[in-house]
Enzyme design. Structure first.
Site, PDB file in Angstrom:
ATOM      1  N   ARG A  28      54.940  43.766  45.033  1.00 57.50           N
ATOM      2  CA  ARG A  28      54.557  43.377  43.607  1.00 57.50           C
ATOM      3  C   ARG A  28      53.977  44.640  42.799  1.00 57.50           C
ATOM      4  NH1 ARG A  28      51.773  37.878  42.095  1.00 57.50           N
ATOM      5  NH2 ARG A  28      49.932  39.105  43.011  1.00 57.50           N
ATOM      6  N   LYS A  42      51.330  43.177  36.794  1.00 57.04           N
ATOM      7  CA  LYS A  42      49.822  42.699  36.928  1.00 57.04           C
ATOM      8  C   LYS A  42      48.982  44.025  36.645  1.00 57.04           C
ATOM      9  CE  LYS A  42      47.330  39.962  40.264  1.00 57.04           C
ATOM     10  NZ  LYS A  42      46.579  39.130  39.269  1.00 57.04           N
ATOM     11  N   GLU A  87      52.165  29.577  32.036  1.00 56.11           N
ATOM     12  CA  GLU A  87      51.152  29.562  33.195  1.00 56.11           C
ATOM     13  C   GLU A  87      49.754  29.435  32.731  1.00 56.11           C
ATOM     14  OE1 GLU A  87      51.458  33.402  35.333  1.00 56.11           O
ATOM     15  OE2 GLU A  87      51.551  34.428  33.253  1.00 56.11           O
TER      16      GLU A  87
HETATM   17  N1  PXG Z   1      49.370  34.156  37.032  1.00 59.31           N
HETATM   18  C1  PXG Z   1      48.584  35.048  36.539  1.00 59.31           C
HETATM   19  C2  PXG Z   1      48.608  35.308  35.010  1.00 59.31           C
HETATM   20  C3  PXG Z   1      47.853  35.645  37.478  1.00 59.31           C
HETATM   21  O1  PXG Z   1      46.970  36.635  37.144  1.00 59.31           O
HETATM   22  C4  PXG Z   1      48.821  34.300  39.290  1.00 59.31           C
HETATM   23  C5  PXG Z   1      49.521  33.705  38.289  1.00 59.31           C
HETATM   24  C6  PXG Z   1      48.848  33.796  40.765  1.00 59.31           C
HETATM   25  O2  PXG Z   1      49.547  34.840  41.321  1.00 59.31           O
HETATM   26  P1  PXG Z   1      49.358  35.102  43.119  1.00 59.31           P
HETATM   27  O3  PXG Z   1      50.314  36.156  43.320  1.00 59.31           O
HETATM   28  O4  PXG Z   1      47.820  34.984  43.052  1.00 59.31           O
HETATM   29  O5  PXG Z   1      49.727  33.448  43.462  1.00 59.31           O
HETATM   30  C7  PXG Z   1      47.807  35.225  39.010  1.00 59.31           C
HETATM   31  C8  PXG Z   1      46.982  36.050  40.009  1.00 59.31           C
HETATM   32  C9  PXG Z   1      40.843  35.095  39.596  1.00 59.31           C
HETATM   33  C10 PXG Z   1      41.988  36.026  39.369  1.00 59.31           C
HETATM   34  O6  PXG Z   1      39.818  35.606  39.483  1.00 59.31           O
HETATM   35  C11 PXG Z   1      43.097  35.742  39.538  1.00 59.31           C
HETATM   36  C12 PXG Z   1      44.376  36.466  39.255  1.00 59.31           C
HETATM   37  C13 PXG Z   1      44.393  37.629  39.192  1.00 59.31           C
HETATM   38  C14 PXG Z   1      42.924  37.983  39.129  1.00 59.31           C
HETATM   39  C15 PXG Z   1      41.708  37.260  39.104  1.00 59.31           C
HETATM   40  O7  PXG Z   1      41.036  33.702  39.634  1.00 59.31           O
HETATM   41  N2  PXG Z   1      45.526  35.727  39.581  1.00 59.31           N
END
Ligand code: PXG
Length: 290
Positions: A52, A151, A184
């Site tokens: 990713r 991301k 989301e």
């Molecule tokens: N949607 C968004 C917008 C994200 O940023 C997810 C979904 C979940 O993805 P993963 O790959 O982790 O299952 C994310 C990821 C935090 C934090 O501090 C969370 C993310 C990124 C940075 C910080 O909670 N989430």
């Protein structure tokens, strides 16, 4: 032993882990990142995270100055240097040092930063009682503007949404597309369970390709629970039997109320809890060992 941060090939003390004020990662949010976890010395879904990261970099035309294999080695090295078995790993690629203009051609080399720290777990009550979500006015970024599948280091869209939820007395925000479809939350994907089937919004609407989302789909298939990627409005959410969020930090968090509507019986759902226990099993057995 003090903690160490990896910057461009070197492990430096936390106090000395600094980057230039001319780095376009700071000046413009120009860069990409990943949040990864390790559980008991196993890095969960590392190759999916690296894939990713490279996809995000490719879309923003950022050349990562290392191969996936080298990045994997550097990540392991950072974890070992910090003596961490259970960790939150932040992998960051910035555009690098340039001048005070936007032009990315001025940035000669991207920087690689790897931070490994203790994981800050969400409060237990989120898992026991479930979360109460609120839809916020800020809409998720348009795919045609800043694609949510990237991301990127620019998280203002999500931060604004989080702030609006907090201002209204809620912990987490539900984000919609500009057309009003469910997308989301600020750092988590969303699922509902209704009539024996799981539903989650499709990537093409503009959501992050969550790695936890992928793992939950994989587990559901093993449990013979069908999953559909589906365009949904809030109506489907309000009338779901169960709802939950997925994310690296969150794992799986039950949702029990959305915009004042009680979901199911107002308690974390049975299917949600089953998926959470299977997910936690997976994190104990699946991963890159170090
Ligand atoms: N949607 C968004 C917008 C994200 O940023 C997810 C979904 C979940 O993805 P993963 O790959 O982790 O299952 C994310 C990821 C935090 C934090 O501090 C969370 C993310 C990124 C940075 C910080 O909670 N989430």
């Amino acid at each position: 032993m003090g903690s160490k941060v990896y910057i461009d090939g070197k492990l430096v003390a936390r106090e000395d882990a600094k980057i230039s004020v001319f780095d376009h990662g700071l000046l413009y949010g120009d860069g990409v990142f990943e949040g990864i976890r390790s559980y008991g010395g196993l890095i969960f879904k590392l190759s999916e995270h690296l894939d990713r990261l490279f996809e995000s970099a490719q879309t923003i035309m950022l050349k990562v100055p290392m191969s996936k294999k080298e990045l994997e080695k550097a990540t392991v090295e950072t974890l070992k240097a910090n003596g961490l078995k259970d960790a939150y790993i932040r992998l960051i690629i910035t555009r690098g040092v340039g001048d005070l203009g936007l032009d990315p051609r001025k940035c000669k080399k991207a920087s690689i930063i790897i931070i490994a720290d203790k994981i800050a777990l969400y409060p237990k009550k989120f898992y026991e009682k479930g979360l109460d979500l609120i839809t916020v006015p800020t809409r998720r970024n348009l795919s045609e503007a800043i694609n949510p599948q990237v991301k990127s280091l620019n998280y203002l869209n999500n931060i604004m949404a989080k702030m609006e939820a907090i201002n209204s007395g809620y912990e987490e925000a539900l984000m919609l597309s500009s057309e009003g479809y469910v997308l989301e939350c600020t750092g988590d994907n969303i699922f509902i369970y209704t009539g024996g089937r799981l539903y989650t919004p499709p990537f093409c609407l503009g959501v992050l390709k969550g790695i936890t989302r992928g793992a939950v789909i994989e587990i559901s298939q093993k449990l013979k629970i069908p999953v559909s990627e589906h365009v949904m409005t809030r109506h489907e959410l309000y009338n779901a039997e169960e709802a939950f969020l997925t994310g690296t930090a969150a794992e799986i968090i039950p949702v029990v109320k959305i915009d004042g509507r009680v979901i199911g019986d107002g308690k974390p759902g049975k299917v949600t809890l089953k998926l959470l226990s299977q997910f936690r099993k997976l994190t104990k057995t699946d991963g890159v060992k170090y």
